[in-house]
Every structure is written in C-alpha cells, then in structure tokens.
Scaffold this motif. Sequence first.
Motif, mmCIF file in Angstrom:
data_model
loop_
_atom_site.group_PDB
_atom_site.id
_atom_site.type_symbol
_atom_site.label_atom_id
_atom_site.label_comp_id
_atom_site.label_asym_id
_atom_site.label_seq_id
_atom_site.Cartn_x
_atom_site.Cartn_y
_atom_site.Cartn_z
ATOM 1 N N PHE A 23 0.857 -1.180 0.000
ATOM 2 C CA PHE A 23 0.000 0.000 0.000
ATOM 3 C C PHE A 23 0.896 1.233 0.000
ATOM 4 C CE2 PHE A 23 -3.147 -2.744 2.403
ATOM 5 C CZ PHE A 23 -4.050 -2.822 1.350
ATOM 6 N N PRO A 24 0.432 2.351 -0.531
ATOM 7 C CA PRO A 24 1.211 3.589 -0.430
ATOM 8 C C PRO A 24 1.408 3.931 1.047
ATOM 9 C CG PRO A 24 -0.679 3.887 -1.901
ATOM 10 C CD PRO A 24 -0.803 2.529 -1.265
ATOM 11 N N PRO A 25 2.525 4.584 1.401
ATOM 12 C CA PRO A 25 2.802 4.889 2.808
ATOM 13 C C PRO A 25 1.653 5.607 3.530
ATOM 14 C CG PRO A 25 4.719 5.387 1.476
ATOM 15 C CD PRO A 25 3.599 5.023 0.525
ATOM 16 N N TRP A 26 0.983 6.547 2.870
ATOM 17 C CA TRP A 26 -0.115 7.263 3.524
ATOM 18 C C TRP A 26 -1.256 6.310 3.885
ATOM 19 C CZ3 TRP A 26 -5.055 7.302 1.674
ATOM 20 C CH2 TRP A 26 -5.249 6.934 0.350
ATOM 21 N N LEU A 27 -1.539 5.343 3.017
ATOM 22 C CA LEU A 27 -2.616 4.395 3.288
ATOM 23 C C LEU A 27 -2.213 3.418 4.397
ATOM 24 C CD1 LEU A 27 -5.438 3.460 2.609
ATOM 25 C CD2 LEU A 27 -4.487 2.108 0.730
ATOM 26 N N GLN A 28 -0.926 3.076 4.453
ATOM 27 C CA GLN A 28 -0.438 2.231 5.547
ATOM 28 C C GLN A 28 -0.642 2.937 6.885
ATOM 29 O OE1 GLN A 28 3.534 0.629 4.994
ATOM 30 N NE2 GLN A 28 3.177 0.395 2.804
ATOM 31 N N SER A 29 -0.330 4.232 6.922
ATOM 32 C CA SER A 29 -0.495 5.007 8.159
ATOM 33 C C SER A 29 -1.955 5.081 8.568
ATOM 34 C CB SER A 29 0.059 6.419 7.984
ATOM 35 O OG SER A 29 1.428 6.364 7.706
ATOM 36 N N VAL A 30 -2.833 5.395 7.624
ATOM 37 C CA VAL A 30 -4.261 5.510 7.918
ATOM 38 C C VAL A 30 -4.811 4.169 8.388
ATOM 39 C CG1 VAL A 30 -6.549 5.892 6.869
ATOM 40 C CG2 VAL A 30 -4.666 7.457 6.374
ATOM 41 N N SER A 31 -4.464 3.087 7.698
ATOM 42 C CA SER A 31 -4.995 1.774 8.084
ATOM 43 C C SER A 31 -4.455 1.344 9.446
ATOM 44 C CB SER A 31 -4.701 0.726 7.017
ATOM 45 O OG SER A 31 -3.320 0.557 6.843
ATOM 46 N N SER A 32 -3.202 1.703 9.773
ATOM 47 C CA SER A 32 -2.656 1.371 11.095
ATOM 48 C C SER A 32 -3.422 2.082 12.195
ATOM 49 C CB SER A 32 -1.185 1.765 11.178
ATOM 50 O OG SER A 32 -0.426 0.986 10.292
ATOM 51 N N VAL A 33 -3.753 3.345 11.967
ATOM 52 C CA VAL A 33 -4.502 4.112 12.951
ATOM 53 C C VAL A 33 -5.898 3.519 13.123
ATOM 54 C CG1 VAL A 33 -5.589 6.357 13.414
ATOM 55 C CG2 VAL A 33 -3.215 6.246 12.640
ATOM 56 N N LEU A 34 -6.546 3.207 11.994
ATOM 57 C CA LEU A 34 -7.908 2.661 12.062
ATOM 58 C C LEU A 34 -7.945 1.279 12.717
ATOM 59 C CD1 LEU A 34 -9.313 3.715 8.577
ATOM 60 C CD2 LEU A 34 -9.868 4.691 10.810
ATOM 61 N N LEU A 35 -6.958 0.456 12.432
ATOM 62 C CA LEU A 35 -6.946 -0.898 12.982
ATOM 63 C C LEU A 35 -6.563 -0.938 14.465
ATOM 64 C CD1 LEU A 35 -5.370 -2.841 9.991
ATOM 65 C CD2 LEU A 35 -7.735 -2.953 10.796
ATOM 66 N N THR A 36 -5.867 0.074 14.931
ATOM 67 C CA THR A 36 -5.449 0.083 16.346
ATOM 68 C C THR A 36 -6.312 0.995 17.207
ATOM 69 O OG1 THR A 36 -3.796 1.799 15.892
ATOM 70 C CG2 THR A 36 -3.063 -0.508 15.809
ATOM 71 N N ALA A 37 -7.232 1.729 16.581
ATOM 72 C CA ALA A 37 -8.105 2.629 17.347
ATOM 73 C C ALA A 37 -9.088 1.807 18.168
ATOM 74 C CB ALA A 37 -8.835 3.576 16.402
ATOM 75 N N PRO A 38 -9.362 2.245 19.382
ATOM 76 C CA PRO A 38 -10.356 1.516 20.206
ATOM 77 C C PRO A 38 -11.758 1.682 19.613
ATOM 78 C CG PRO A 38 -9.645 3.527 21.316
ATOM 79 C CD PRO A 38 -8.802 3.400 20.070
ATOM 80 N N ILE A 39 -12.548 0.638 19.739
ATOM 81 C CA ILE A 39 -13.914 0.680 19.249
ATOM 82 C C ILE A 39 -14.785 1.263 20.371
ATOM 83 C CG2 ILE A 39 -15.885 -0.686 18.483
ATOM 84 C CD1 ILE A 39 -13.854 -2.677 17.351
ATOM 85 N N ILE A 40 -15.557 2.265 20.030
ATOM 86 C CA ILE A 40 -16.380 2.947 21.029
ATOM 87 C C ILE A 40 -17.789 2.430 20.986
ATOM 88 C CG2 ILE A 40 -17.248 5.172 21.809
ATOM 89 C CD1 ILE A 40 -14.773 6.424 20.576
#
Length: 169
Positions: free
Chosen positions: A152-169
């Motif tokens: 994935f492009p670096p920006w998409l890797q960063s976004v997906s890492s944030v989304l996958l590690t964010a707590p579910i509310i």
Amino acid sequence: PSPDGTPQWVLPSETIGGAAAALGGASLEEDPDFVVRKLPDKEPLPSLAGQAADLIAKGAAAAARNGFIHYYGPPGTIPQISYAQALSNTPAGFFRDKTVFIGASVSTFLQGQRKDDYRSPYSSRPNQFVSGLEVQATIFLNLIRREWLRAFPPWLQSVSSVLLTAPII
C-alpha cells in the motif's frame, strides 16, 4: 562465498553458458523468519525467475520492481517430480511447451548444512519449508501472470494502522 563472506559468482562453462538463452542468479533474500517475501532485485546477475519470465514476456521482471511474492498455496502447490521420474517415467511430450526448473531437493543436503529451503506464509508448522526452487517457480509465475503483490502507499499504511489500532467505542 569468499573468505570475507561476500558471495562469489561462478559462471557456467562457455559450452553451457554460450548455449543458454539467458543466465540468472538463484539467490533469494529471506527475512529473519526465513520467509522470502520480496521479488529479487539486488543481485549482480538478474534473477533466474526474472530471466525466464523475460524470455516469455519481455519486460516482465522490470515491471515488478519492489513487488512482493504472491504464494499460491502451501509447499508442494507447484507440481514437482524427481529427476529420476523425469528421465524414466514421463510420457513423450510431457515437458513440451512448459517451463521447467531443475534443482536439488532439501533431502539431498547433509545434516547441519544450510539448505535451500524457506518458510512461506502458508508454513503452518515450524518444520514446514518450501524449496528455493519452488520459490523461484512461484516468482516466475508471478511475473508472467503479473500476479505479484504490491505494498500500500505509505499514507494508506499510516491511515490503516490508525484505524486498525483505534479503540472501538
């Protein structure tokens, strides 16, 4: 390798090398966990799989720069037969219009000797290895079928890492 550990290339005799359509290196670069993930691009010689693919589809290897190997399944997915079977038990025309890779199996090496075997993403057991020859054949198929994996492009890797590690509310 040389005394300082750097690889040394020994080219085939003029008889064999002169008759070859192309020459390629068979070395693979594994990660610390013994999985080969990246398509080869750092050897002094072009890769064996890349050279074979370029004979069929010109420019196939260059198109896959910085690509990752797409394994098709667990070790043994790509059909294999022994050299003895190839010489004695194959019907006439069996190899016609096929690309054939020839190499030693893991069992031909001495105990304690570094073997040409690697783990793959499908290696579920600790001692389940794929031969370097099967990795080369897989790379070849990736190149001629244009089925290698891309990061994935670096920006998409960063976004997906944030989304996958964010707590579910």
